[in-house]
Motif scaffolding. Structure first.
Motif, PDB file in Angstrom:
ATOM      1  N   HIS A 240       3.164   1.532   5.690  1.00  0.00           N
ATOM      2  CA  HIS A 240       1.872   2.159   5.479  1.00  0.00           C
ATOM      3  C   HIS A 240       1.526   3.067   6.639  1.00  0.00           C
ATOM      4  O   HIS A 240       0.848   2.662   7.572  1.00  0.00           O
ATOM      5  CB  HIS A 240       0.836   1.049   5.368  1.00  0.00           C
ATOM      6  CG  HIS A 240      -0.449   1.490   4.775  1.00  0.00           C
ATOM      7  ND1 HIS A 240      -0.585   1.880   3.479  1.00  0.00           N
ATOM      8  CD2 HIS A 240      -1.677   1.592   5.314  1.00  0.00           C
ATOM      9  CE1 HIS A 240      -1.844   2.199   3.233  1.00  0.00           C
ATOM     10  NE2 HIS A 240      -2.521   2.034   4.329  1.00  0.00           N
ATOM     11  N   ARG A 344      -5.589  -3.047   3.716  1.00  0.00           N
ATOM     12  CA  ARG A 344      -5.180  -2.147   2.633  1.00  0.00           C
ATOM     13  C   ARG A 344      -3.678  -2.102   2.481  1.00  0.00           C
ATOM     14  O   ARG A 344      -3.145  -2.076   1.376  1.00  0.00           O
ATOM     15  CB  ARG A 344      -5.670  -0.726   2.922  1.00  0.00           C
ATOM     16  CG  ARG A 344      -7.161  -0.630   2.893  1.00  0.00           C
ATOM     17  CD  ARG A 344      -7.619   0.366   1.835  1.00  0.00           C
ATOM     18  NE  ARG A 344      -9.070   0.303   1.709  1.00  0.00           N
ATOM     19  CZ  ARG A 344      -9.882   1.149   2.319  1.00  0.00           C
ATOM     20  NH1 ARG A 344      -9.382   2.126   3.047  1.00  0.00           N
ATOM     21  NH2 ARG A 344     -11.184   1.021   2.184  1.00  0.00           N
ATOM     22  N   GLU A 347      -2.621  -5.224   0.776  1.00  0.00           N
ATOM     23  CA  GLU A 347      -3.095  -5.247  -0.605  1.00  0.00           C
ATOM     24  C   GLU A 347      -2.260  -4.339  -1.486  1.00  0.00           C
ATOM     25  O   GLU A 347      -1.859  -4.716  -2.582  1.00  0.00           O
ATOM     26  CB  GLU A 347      -4.569  -4.818  -0.671  1.00  0.00           C
ATOM     27  CG  GLU A 347      -5.509  -5.967  -0.458  1.00  0.00           C
ATOM     28  CD  GLU A 347      -6.968  -5.512  -0.426  1.00  0.00           C
ATOM     29  OE1 GLU A 347      -7.844  -6.386  -0.376  1.00  0.00           O
ATOM     30  OE2 GLU A 347      -7.226  -4.286  -0.439  1.00  0.00           O
ATOM     31  N   SER A 348      -1.983  -3.135  -1.002  1.00  0.00           N
ATOM     32  CA  SER A 348      -1.269  -2.230  -1.899  1.00  0.00           C
ATOM     33  C   SER A 348       0.179  -2.674  -2.061  1.00  0.00           C
ATOM     34  O   SER A 348       0.759  -2.495  -3.121  1.00  0.00           O
ATOM     35  CB  SER A 348      -1.406  -0.780  -1.450  1.00  0.00           C
ATOM     36  OG  SER A 348      -0.727  -0.605  -0.244  1.00  0.00           O
ATOM     37  N   ALA A 351      -0.021  -5.382  -4.635  1.00  0.00           N
ATOM     38  CA  ALA A 351      -0.586  -5.032  -5.935  1.00  0.00           C
ATOM     39  C   ALA A 351       0.459  -4.545  -6.918  1.00  0.00           C
ATOM     40  O   ALA A 351       0.364  -4.796  -8.111  1.00  0.00           O
ATOM     41  CB  ALA A 351      -1.661  -3.972  -5.760  1.00  0.00           C
ATOM     42  N   ARG A 376       6.004   2.896  -5.191  1.00  0.00           N
ATOM     43  CA  ARG A 376       4.963   3.851  -4.819  1.00  0.00           C
ATOM     44  C   ARG A 376       4.954   5.096  -5.689  1.00  0.00           C
ATOM     45  O   ARG A 376       3.976   5.520  -6.230  1.00  0.00           O
ATOM     46  CB  ARG A 376       5.148   4.311  -3.381  1.00  0.00           C
ATOM     47  CG  ARG A 376       4.745   3.304  -2.388  1.00  0.00           C
ATOM     48  CD  ARG A 376       3.221   3.237  -2.280  1.00  0.00           C
ATOM     49  NE  ARG A 376       2.837   2.026  -1.607  1.00  0.00           N
ATOM     50  CZ  ARG A 376       3.065   1.809  -0.328  1.00  0.00           C
ATOM     51  NH1 ARG A 376       3.619   2.727   0.402  1.00  0.00           N
ATOM     52  NH2 ARG A 376       2.724   0.683   0.213  1.00  0.00           N
ATOM     53  N   GLU A 599      -1.754  -4.164 -12.067  1.00  0.00           N
ATOM     54  CA  GLU A 599      -1.551  -4.599 -10.687  1.00  0.00           C
ATOM     55  C   GLU A 599      -1.712  -6.111 -10.580  1.00  0.00           C
ATOM     56  O   GLU A 599      -2.538  -6.701 -11.262  1.00  0.00           O
ATOM     57  CB  GLU A 599      -2.575  -3.925  -9.779  1.00  0.00           C
ATOM     58  CG  GLU A 599      -2.374  -2.430  -9.681  1.00  0.00           C
ATOM     59  CD  GLU A 599      -3.181  -1.843  -8.541  1.00  0.00           C
ATOM     60  OE1 GLU A 599      -4.223  -2.434  -8.205  1.00  0.00           O
ATOM     61  OE2 GLU A 599      -2.752  -0.812  -8.001  1.00  0.00           O
TER      62      GLU A 599
END
Ligand code: ADP
Ligand code: MG
Length: 627
Positions: A240, A344, A347-348, A351, A376, A599
């Motif tokens: 990230h 974040r 989480e992503s 997800a 992604r 998700e």
């Protein structure tokens, strides 16, 4: 303590007898400092490893005897210490790593306080053996006697620490069994090894090799070696980057979060697989730990502890590493931003549905980069939104059902009434075997959907899966809008504490957003007048009390977000298709396709798995095929 037998110092104070001020001898100062830094053998291991890595070691060997109490020796192949500096290395506040305050603010090395060797030497029998590249031979220095003599060794350094705490028996009494101390020492090496894949590590105990991690260029390979293949199977890569350009206002800290985070399946009962690093330094930092745990709020319920290895890369000027004697804690200048970015990032990573990916052979280590690219970029076909998904009648009908749970017959709606479009376009453009969750072939006991995919058999818990789909959809559609509320016919009054009354007044707006209307009836009495529609059947007073308690403790926005999710989760559970509903194959297929598109669909809202893959290999094994 026996009050009739005061200690020496106590007597001195009691008698107000004045003693002269004098400077403490060096050795005692070091021993006092050692009290902070050296708690047990593992602390020595940590300090010596820091030094070896700062010296650029490619191979480090740790030898221990009796859990490290009798002997700790750390050998490295780093740059070594010059003969004339060996005595200095053992002095307090002597370091080669910083020379000024500016250096300290941008420090990149593990060490900088120049205290470790002095502290270690003050509570043990320490010796140094070292050789630099330009020296004809090595030199050995005995810390206690100060004797320096020529010795044999390749370039690098060995620090030997014998009989830890021999001179401080009180300290020695605090040590646990050899096995426990050994476990702590191994953990100290593990913490270093996880972020230094390019350095090889060996641990020997009482003459036996007990751990060996070979140097590798692959971070995932090292993680697999140290934490086990299982963790790789049940984790996803995080990568990230937050470049400055993404935040034109410059309000955010440029920060990079990499590593791997465990899926809910990797969760543990203890927080023992939580590794966080800031610029390569292992830390146990409250901001990071909280950020990580909160990223799991939606997928991990109860007391389960997530497992993760997180590397935070940040401008050294934005983090103060000089706030704790062992540097295990740090202070971020913009801790809110760091918290948010880390949360974040995790989480992503969590997800993205891991269908297909998770069913791939468990034993292989997937190169981190590839996995990121697939999840992604949406290159995976199941991540691309298909027109048929959008036009399914599910959303609207389910929503009505949810907002109005009393309309009982509607609650039993099929999960996915497939319109003419759903059966033909997008959804079935791929051969059935290519769908990660495959094609439905049957329903079992009104509970499970059986499907066939390229790997074999897929079993789906249809209620759990549908619950997650409905929940995620509700979250998306309702966002942070106010929750619809319904007035109570008779307000529910209750005797309230002064805090509860004050909270009610201070947070009227927040309460309204949560679908709650609470007014003060008197100084001591509160009345609940409206509650969220979906919770109209529940105990209004209990609900009001718990929300007020939350509001008194946490940020209002946090409470709203969490209450929102908790409410939606309850609603989703009501709205999801119940067991014992017969579904057609088409309906089942539609549910599978929605899972692929949702998700976090690998777990239901309560953290249970929604589906399992049973491979052909496992089926063959059941029937002894191919033996
Ligand atoms: P610090 O690491 O904070 O500088 P230490 O007391 O741990 O303080 O070490 C003092 C100095 O000794 C270091 O700055 C370094 O120059 C030298 N030193 C210690 N261990 C090693 C090693 N394994 N290889 C090379 N130099 C070392
Ligand atoms: Mg050091």
């Amino acid at each position: 303590m026996n009050p009739s037998a005061p200690s020496g110092a106590g007597a001195a104070l009691a008698g107000r007898e004045r003693r002269p001020i004098c400077e403490l001898p060096d050795e005692l100062v070091s021993q006092i400092a050692a009290g902070e830094v050296i708690e047990r053998p593992a602390s020595v291991v940590r300090e010596l490893l820091d030094n070896a890595l700062d010296a650029g070691a490619r191979q480090v060997t740790v030898r221990l005897m009796a859990g490290g109490v009798r002997l700790i020796s750390v050998e490295d192949d780093g740059i070594g210490i010059a003969r004339e500096e060996m005595a200095l290395a053992l002095r307090r506040h002597a370091t080669s790593k910083i020379t000024s305050l500016q250096d300290l603010e941008a420090v990149q090395t593990m060490g900088f306080r120049g205290e470790a060797l002095a502290a270690v030497a003050s509570v043990s029998e320490t010796s140094l053996l070292s050789r630099t590249a330009d020296a004809a031979h090595a030199w050995a220095l005995d810390a206690r006697s100060g004797e320096l003599r020529a010795a044999a060794r390749a370039v690098g350094t060995t620090v030997q620490v014998k009989e830890l705490f021999f001179s401080t028996p009180a300290r020695r009494k605090f040590l646990k069994s050899d096995a426990t101390e050994l476990a702590h020492c191994v953990e100290a090496v593990r913490r270093h090894a996880l972020v230094r894949p390019q350095t090889g590590f060996e641990i020997w105990h009482d003459g036996r090799l007990i751990e060996q991690w070979r140097a590798t260029t692959e971070s995932d390979q090292r993680i697999a070696d140290v934490l086990g293949e299982d963790f790789i199977t049940h984790s996803v890569p995080v990568d990230h980057p937050l470049p400055d350009t993404a935040h034109p206002a410059g309000a955010r800290v440029p920060l990079r979060v990499t590593g791997r985070v465990g899926t809910p399946e990797a969760a543990r009962s203890r927080a023992d697989h939580q590794y966080a690093y800031v610029n390569g330094r292992h830390v146990r930092d409250r901001v990071l730990m909280h950020a990580a745990r909160s990223a799991y709020d939606d997928v991990l319920h109860g007391q389960r502890q997530p497992a993760y290895v997180l590397m935070i890369g940040i401008d050294p000027a934005r983090v103060d590493v000089n706030v704790h004697p062992t540097k295990i804690e740090v202070r971020f200048r913009e801790s809110q931003d760091v918290h948010q970015a880390v949360r974040r990032a995790i989480e992503s990573a969590l997800a993205a549905p891991r269908l297909g990916q998770a069913s791939a052979s468990a034993a292989t280590v997937a190169p981190a980069q590839d996995a990121v690219a697939v999840t992604r970029a949406g290159a995976a076909p199941w991540l691309a939104p298909t027109p048929s998904q959008a036009s399914l009648g599910l959303q609207v009908r389910d929503l009505q059902t949810l907002w109005n749970p009393s309309s009982a017959p509607a609650a039993a709606q099929p999960p996915a009434p497939v319109g003419p479009a759903g059966g033909t376009s997008g959804a079935h453009a791929l051969p059935a075997g290519d769908w990660p969750l495959g094609r439905a072939i049957a329903q079992l006991q009104g509970i499970y959907i059986l499907a066939e995919n390229a790997q074999g058999l897929v079993v789906v818990d249809m209620h759990a899966a549908h619950e997650r789909i409905v929940y995620e959809r509700l979250k998306q559609q309702l966002g942070q809008a106010a929750i619809a509320s319904q007035p109570l016919l008779i307000p529910a009054t209750f005797a309230a504490t002064p805090e509860e009354v004050a909270t009610t007044e201070a947070h009227a707006d927040t309460l309204a957003q949560l679908g709650l209307e609470i007014t003060a009836f008197s100084q001591r009495t509160l009345a609940v007048r409206s509650v969220p529609i979906s919770l109209a059947q529940g105990d209004a007073v209990e609900l009001a009390r718990s929300v007020l308690a939350e509001l008194a403790q946490h940020e209002a926005s946090d409470v709203i977000a969490r209450a929102h999710n908790a409410l939606l989760s309850t609603m989703a559970c009501h709205g999801a298709v119940r067991a014992n509903r017969q579904l057609t194959l088409q309906e089942m297929d539609a549910l599978l396709r929605q899972m692929e598109d949702t998700e976090r669909s690998d777990q239901c809202n309560h953290g249970r798995p929604t589906w399992r893959q049973i491979s052909l290999r496992e089926l063959d094994a059941l029937f002894w095929r191919g033996r």
